[in-house]
Design a protein around this motif. Sequence first.
Motif, PDB file in Angstrom:
ATOM      1  N   VAL A 217       0.879  -1.327  -0.124  1.00  0.00           N
ATOM      2  CA  VAL A 217      -0.042  -0.028   0.090  1.00  0.00           C
ATOM      3  C   VAL A 217       0.761   1.272  -0.005  1.00  0.00           C
ATOM      4  O   VAL A 217       1.723   1.323   0.806  1.00  0.00           O
ATOM      5  N   GLY A 218       0.542   2.355  -0.983  1.00  0.00           N
ATOM      6  CA  GLY A 218       1.356   3.388  -1.005  1.00  0.00           C
ATOM      7  C   GLY A 218       0.486   4.610  -1.409  1.00  0.00           C
ATOM      8  O   GLY A 218      -0.829   4.363  -1.232  1.00  0.00           O
ATOM      9  N   ALA A 222      -2.269   5.403   2.030  1.00  0.00           N
ATOM     10  CA  ALA A 222      -1.290   4.707   2.993  1.00  0.00           C
ATOM     11  C   ALA A 222      -1.400   5.121   4.561  1.00  0.00           C
ATOM     12  O   ALA A 222      -1.298   4.410   5.400  1.00  0.00           O
ATOM     13  N   TYR A 223      -1.754   6.520   4.467  1.00  0.00           N
ATOM     14  CA  TYR A 223      -1.478   7.176   5.845  1.00  0.00           C
ATOM     15  C   TYR A 223      -2.529   6.781   6.845  1.00  0.00           C
ATOM     16  O   TYR A 223      -2.402   6.852   7.953  1.00  0.00           O
ATOM     17  N   PHE A 225      -3.642   3.817   7.158  1.00  0.00           N
ATOM     18  CA  PHE A 225      -3.059   2.734   7.717  1.00  0.00           C
ATOM     19  C   PHE A 225      -1.902   2.841   8.779  1.00  0.00           C
ATOM     20  O   PHE A 225      -1.820   2.371   9.722  1.00  0.00           O
ATOM     21  N   VAL A 226      -1.142   3.847   8.354  1.00  0.00           N
ATOM     22  CA  VAL A 226       0.075   4.078   9.184  1.00  0.00           C
ATOM     23  C   VAL A 226      -0.490   4.557  10.333  1.00  0.00           C
ATOM     24  O   VAL A 226       0.041   4.274  11.485  1.00  0.00           O
ATOM     25  N   GLN A 229      -1.431   1.927  12.484  1.00  0.00           N
ATOM     26  CA  GLN A 229      -0.527   1.326  13.139  1.00  0.00           C
ATOM     27  C   GLN A 229       0.152   1.781  14.517  1.00  0.00           C
ATOM     28  O   GLN A 229       1.039   1.481  15.282  1.00  0.00           O
ATOM     29  N   MET A 250      -5.457  -5.076   8.421  1.00  0.00           N
ATOM     30  CA  MET A 250      -4.162  -5.676   8.652  1.00  0.00           C
ATOM     31  C   MET A 250      -4.136  -6.827   9.636  1.00  0.00           C
ATOM     32  O   MET A 250      -3.279  -7.557   9.338  1.00  0.00           O
ATOM     33  N   LEU A 262       3.478  -1.452   4.001  1.00  0.00           N
ATOM     34  CA  LEU A 262       3.258  -0.132   4.433  1.00  0.00           C
ATOM     35  C   LEU A 262       4.479   0.498   4.228  1.00  0.00           C
ATOM     36  O   LEU A 262       6.002   0.049   4.298  1.00  0.00           O
ATOM     37  N   THR A 299      11.688   2.753   1.176  1.00  0.00           N
ATOM     38  CA  THR A 299      10.733   2.193   0.527  1.00  0.00           C
ATOM     39  C   THR A 299      10.478   2.023  -0.805  1.00  0.00           C
ATOM     40  O   THR A 299      10.092   0.680  -1.087  1.00  0.00           O
TER      41      THR A 299
END
Length: 393
Positions: A217-218, A222-223, A225-226, A229, A250, A262, A299
């Motif tokens: 994922v980019g 993605a953010y 998901f980030v 996290q 996830m 990620l 990355t």
Amino acid sequence: MNKKTIKDLSLQGKKVFCRVDFNVPMKDGEVTDDTRIRAALPTIAYLSEQGAKVILASHLGRPKGQAVEELRLDPVAKRLSDLIGKEVVKTDAVYGTEVEEAIDQLADGDLLLIENVRFEAGEEKNDAALAEAFASMADLYVNDAFGAAHRAHASTAGIAEKLPSAAGFLMEKEISVLGKALENPDRPFTAIIGGAKVKDKIGVIENLLDKVDNLIVGGGLAYTFVKAQGHEIGKSLLEEDKIDLAKEFMKKAEEKGVNFVLPEDVVVADDFSEDANTKVVPISEIPADWEALDIGPKTREIYSNIVSESKLIIWNGPMGVFELNVFANGTKAVAEALASTDGYTVIGGGDSAAAVEKFDLADKMDHVSTGGGASLEFMEGKVLPGVAALTDK
Ligand SMILES: Nc1ncnc2c1ncn2[C@@H]1O[C@H](COP(=O)(O)OP(=O)(O)O)[C@@H](O)[C@H]1O
Ligand SMILES: O=C(OP(=O)(O)O)[C@H](O)COP(=O)(O)O
């Protein structure tokens, strides 16, 4: 594909209504990218060579049921004529007397393009009377408009119920490449999903989680998901109401043994512009007032390595704001990795197709889909109405 294709049709002397997707970029009355026209040439040439009277139809833009001068198809007819080396008769009407008279004049093998079907309000409503008007022009229906196959419109779905109908070569190829990828993939199978909005790609991520070995994922999505996290993401794109879903995806990936990948470092900027101040930071150190607009060098390398070790790679959505050169490196690195891998590479239309064009790498890909929305819906596992309506084999 369990649908008839044009090879199943006897075409000599028949009038064939052929829906194509000539929804191409235009500027000042000129076609600026004829990819979609070139993609339909094999079908159009075949119909003509087999002695059909070919009645072509397409939409262009979103005129919302009325004639819009800039959205007439004359420049498209001209470009098609240049590409195919044959006259293309163009009518100013979508149906009615002018079209009927033009059809009466056609000899076997001749080509006619009717006006932008979205000038008629009934097109997008899949109006039965308009579908009947289209069907009455022809003996057979061929759909080669993969890019519009996710629309249930009069010229993509309604007409198919009223005539013997079949898929064109482009439609057949798109469905078989994407279908094989999802049903019977060579492994390792990697999907790279980017772009801006989580909500637009939820269905794709969810469906691919059941199929892929690596899910990378980019891009802006993605953010979320980030953040899920547990990292701070500054002013980067966030869809707050999707954080729980991101966590769920996830977790699901872990349960299924899918490698969910990620960004580990990013290019952050203090402004959304070409001349912003930028720096590379680890994913855990995005400054509060800065915004991540591209993946970082580490990355890029991780993503490229996964691509080079994969047998099948599907890519949809840019890794950063690639329209601005300073944030294009991540998208470019992924495009280059796909261009040089031995694996089979599929570009899922839209911005990713635009990106590989921009970097001049389109001819290094195994398949660049002509459909953005259509390939996304296909990858979500949805039935495409334009395909479903065709006659079964
Ligand atoms: N980190 C990012 N922050 C903001 N926007 C981004 C980021 N990465 C990519 N984008 C933007 O996402 C847009 C494409 O998003 P989207 O429409 O979802 O993709 P696609 O057209 O491939 O489906 C591009 O215009 C790109 O600039
Ligand atoms: O360009 C198209 O969509 P795409 O950019 O998602 O590939 C198709 O021609 C469909 O057009 P539409 O989204 O106006 O129905």
